[in-house]
Design a protein around this motif. Structure first.
Motif, PDB file in Angstrom:
ATOM      1  N   LYS A 112       0.835  -1.209   0.000  1.00 27.14           N
ATOM      2  CA  LYS A 112       0.000   0.000   0.000  1.00 27.14           C
ATOM      3  C   LYS A 112       0.867   1.254   0.000  1.00 27.14           C
ATOM      4  O   LYS A 112       0.578   2.231  -0.706  1.00 27.14           O
ATOM      5  CB  LYS A 112      -0.892   0.009   1.247  1.00 27.14           C
ATOM      6  CG  LYS A 112      -2.281  -0.469   1.007  1.00 27.14           C
ATOM      7  CD  LYS A 112      -3.198  -0.109   2.160  1.00 27.14           C
ATOM      8  CE  LYS A 112      -2.779  -0.717   3.475  1.00 27.14           C
ATOM      9  NZ  LYS A 112      -3.710  -0.351   4.577  1.00 27.14           N
ATOM     10  N   GLY A 113       1.897   1.218   0.800  1.00 26.37           N
ATOM     11  CA  GLY A 113       2.783   2.380   0.909  1.00 26.37           C
ATOM     12  C   GLY A 113       3.354   2.779  -0.439  1.00 26.37           C
ATOM     13  O   GLY A 113       3.332   3.960  -0.812  1.00 26.37           O
ATOM     14  N   PHE A 144       1.537   7.158  -6.519  1.00 30.32           N
ATOM     15  CA  PHE A 144       0.372   7.782  -7.149  1.00 30.32           C
ATOM     16  C   PHE A 144      -0.327   8.845  -6.299  1.00 30.32           C
ATOM     17  O   PHE A 144      -1.251   9.488  -6.780  1.00 30.32           O
ATOM     18  CB  PHE A 144      -0.626   6.701  -7.561  1.00 30.32           C
ATOM     19  CG  PHE A 144      -0.043   5.683  -8.498  1.00 30.32           C
ATOM     20  CD1 PHE A 144       0.256   6.026  -9.807  1.00 30.32           C
ATOM     21  CD2 PHE A 144       0.251   4.402  -8.069  1.00 30.32           C
ATOM     22  CE1 PHE A 144       0.806   5.095 -10.686  1.00 30.32           C
ATOM     23  CE2 PHE A 144       0.807   3.461  -8.934  1.00 30.32           C
ATOM     24  CZ  PHE A 144       1.086   3.808 -10.245  1.00 30.32           C
ATOM     25  N   GLY A 145       0.092   9.008  -5.085  1.00 29.54           N
ATOM     26  CA  GLY A 145      -0.459  10.094  -4.280  1.00 29.54           C
ATOM     27  C   GLY A 145      -1.746   9.768  -3.566  1.00 29.54           C
ATOM     28  O   GLY A 145      -1.862   9.948  -2.368  1.00 29.54           O
ATOM     29  N   SER A 146      -2.745   9.352  -4.312  1.00 26.96           N
ATOM     30  CA  SER A 146      -4.032   9.039  -3.697  1.00 26.96           C
ATOM     31  C   SER A 146      -4.802   8.076  -4.590  1.00 26.96           C
ATOM     32  O   SER A 146      -4.470   7.896  -5.760  1.00 26.96           O
ATOM     33  CB  SER A 146      -4.861  10.302  -3.488  1.00 26.96           C
ATOM     34  OG  SER A 146      -5.285  10.810  -4.735  1.00 26.96           O
ATOM     35  N   LYS A 147      -5.802   7.501  -4.016  1.00 26.39           N
ATOM     36  CA  LYS A 147      -6.665   6.586  -4.771  1.00 26.39           C
ATOM     37  C   LYS A 147      -7.271   7.319  -5.962  1.00 26.39           C
ATOM     38  O   LYS A 147      -7.323   6.790  -7.069  1.00 26.39           O
ATOM     39  CB  LYS A 147      -7.754   6.075  -3.829  1.00 26.39           C
ATOM     40  CG  LYS A 147      -8.703   5.081  -4.446  1.00 26.39           C
ATOM     41  CD  LYS A 147      -9.731   4.628  -3.418  1.00 26.39           C
ATOM     42  CE  LYS A 147     -10.888   3.919  -4.083  1.00 26.39           C
ATOM     43  NZ  LYS A 147     -11.928   3.514  -3.121  1.00 26.39           N
ATOM     44  N   ARG A 148      -7.706   8.520  -5.690  1.00 30.43           N
ATOM     45  CA  ARG A 148      -8.326   9.329  -6.727  1.00 30.43           C
ATOM     46  C   ARG A 148      -7.388   9.572  -7.910  1.00 30.43           C
ATOM     47  O   ARG A 148      -7.791   9.515  -9.085  1.00 30.43           O
ATOM     48  CB  ARG A 148      -8.776  10.646  -6.103  1.00 30.43           C
ATOM     49  CG  ARG A 148      -9.347  11.668  -7.024  1.00 30.43           C
ATOM     50  CD  ARG A 148     -10.621  11.207  -7.673  1.00 30.43           C
ATOM     51  NE  ARG A 148     -11.016  12.188  -8.678  1.00 30.43           N
ATOM     52  CZ  ARG A 148     -10.424  12.362  -9.823  1.00 30.43           C
ATOM     53  NH1 ARG A 148      -9.399  11.604 -10.140  1.00 30.43           N
ATOM     54  NH2 ARG A 148     -10.838  13.267 -10.663  1.00 30.43           N
ATOM     55  N   GLY A 206      -7.589   8.344 -11.867  1.00 33.44           N
ATOM     56  CA  GLY A 206      -7.421   9.205 -13.038  1.00 33.44           C
ATOM     57  C   GLY A 206      -6.484   8.583 -14.061  1.00 33.44           C
ATOM     58  O   GLY A 206      -6.784   8.568 -15.260  1.00 33.44           O
ATOM     59  N   ARG A 207      -5.394   8.042 -13.576  1.00 30.30           N
ATOM     60  CA  ARG A 207      -4.434   7.413 -14.472  1.00 30.30           C
ATOM     61  C   ARG A 207      -5.037   6.166 -15.118  1.00 30.30           C
ATOM     62  O   ARG A 207      -4.813   5.896 -16.309  1.00 30.30           O
ATOM     63  CB  ARG A 207      -3.179   7.013 -13.696  1.00 30.30           C
ATOM     64  CG  ARG A 207      -2.528   8.181 -12.988  1.00 30.30           C
ATOM     65  CD  ARG A 207      -1.467   8.823 -13.839  1.00 30.30           C
ATOM     66  NE  ARG A 207      -0.209   8.815 -13.142  1.00 30.30           N
ATOM     67  CZ  ARG A 207       0.905   8.249 -13.599  1.00 30.30           C
ATOM     68  NH1 ARG A 207       0.905   7.635 -14.764  1.00 30.30           N
ATOM     69  NH2 ARG A 207       2.004   8.300 -12.907  1.00 30.30           N
TER      70      ARG A 207
END
Lengths: 200, 200
Positions: free
Chosen positions: B47-48, B54-58, B62-63
């Motif tokens: 997870k880390g 990617f910064g965040s789930k959101r 997007g990617r």
DNA sequence: CTGATATTTGACCTCTGATTCAAGAATATC
DNA sequence: GATATTCTTGAATCAGAGGTCAAATATCAG
């Protein structure tokens, strides 16, 4: 025989009203997006009462979907039995749905479409309920088109059932489109749909 | 100029591969239904690392949506540039999408459609991305129809843009329908759609 | 070898979701 | 009034979500 008051503390809220409120929440936020706390607050009761009355979030959703089904069927019947040609009736039906969606403060589309996408693949009971609801709409539309066919309103060669299924699918698509496009764009597609099906 | 290895510990996974895996998870379970734990496991990383990259789930979503956009556009181009008349090409396009959906172990429809419904109303950025993606499909379809018009394949009177928008909306509807109906029912509607648009 | 820099990891944290429950409140029967 | 029955409620529970972090690891430059 006369009904006597049931024993025990009487219910302090109306189930149908609570379901109607819950329906609004589910419609706006989706199933997963609606928390018991929200649902209870919208219904004006405590979380405990909600579970006491409806068993689970899932069961409450089932009841809400039923309520949606009933009110939706009424609306379709009303719109399709209005004055005007078959083409005009169907156009009114489609544009009314689109306009109602855009007139609302939040674009929430159609609960049945939303539900089909959110739960249709995972919950067989919900899928069946949505399917029944959809079939009802198809039947009403087919009946209206068949009437037009007999009245000479639409070509005798038209397959009312097939066109009805097609129109309902198209409506679902418009509902999706309404999430990312503006009113004009969606209404133009309504126009194309009507023209394509019924001629210019 | 030659690229030297960057300083620090080198990445032990390929971002694009991880995004592709994440896309599968989002596609199958939806945005809210995909947990960071699942996404990380699917990508084969912790997870880390996922959050570090990617910064965040959101943002990851997007990617993933971008990746979907690219592969989807490729598929459309391939199908629409195939042999056969315009009508045949469009039919192949629609039936292929439907069949692919039903051939998969889980009915997951179209990520763009799912996303439009799940997030389109709440996330303006996502709505824009979906809209761009949709527009791309519309343009490709319109180009194919226009080609047919010039080649005499379809009536000269046909409005390629309007029909393309209509067909894309119809496809969205079919994707919804596929959640609650079986393959045959959906393919019949494809048939009605093609016949209605291009004639018998 | 000694920093300096980047990446990996699972433990950890906080928050919220769905659900249960014990206690209290309102009504019926006797 | 005593007792049974039903409804109401917020606190408590348990799980899982999304996200952060310190420590360990692997490469660079000097």
């Amino acid at each position: 025989m006369s009904y006597r008051q049931a024993m025990g503390r009487p219910k302090q809220f109306d189930e149908d009203t609570a379901i109607a409120q819950a329906m609004q929440v589910f419609w706006t936020n989706g199933y997963a997006g609606s928390s018991p706390a929200e649902l209870a607050e919208a219904a004006g009761i405590g979380k405990g009462s909600l579970y006491h009355a409806f068993g689970s979030k899932r069961e409450l959703f089932g009841r809400a979907l039923d309520a949606y089904d009933r009110t939706g069927a009424e609306l379709i019947e009303e719109l399709l039995s209005g004055p005007g040609s078959t083409k005009e009736c169907v156009r009114t039906y489609m544009t009314t749905l689109v306009d109602t969606d855009f007139d609302a403060p939040v674009r929430r589309g159609c609960l049945a479409v939303n539900t089909a996408l959110e739960l249709g693949g995972r919950d067989a009971d919900v899928a069946l309920a949505v399917r029944r609801l959809t079939d009802r709409g198809v039947d009403l539309l087919a009946a209206r088109i068949e009437r037009g066919r007999l009245e000479g309103d639409v070509p005798a060669s038209m397959d009312a059932g097939a066109q009805a299924r097609f129109l309902v699918a198209a409506m679902a698509g418009l509902r999706v489109m309404a999430r990312t496009y503006d009113r004009d764009a969606v209404l133009k597609v309504v126009d194309t749909t009507i023209t394509t099906v019924f001629g210019a």
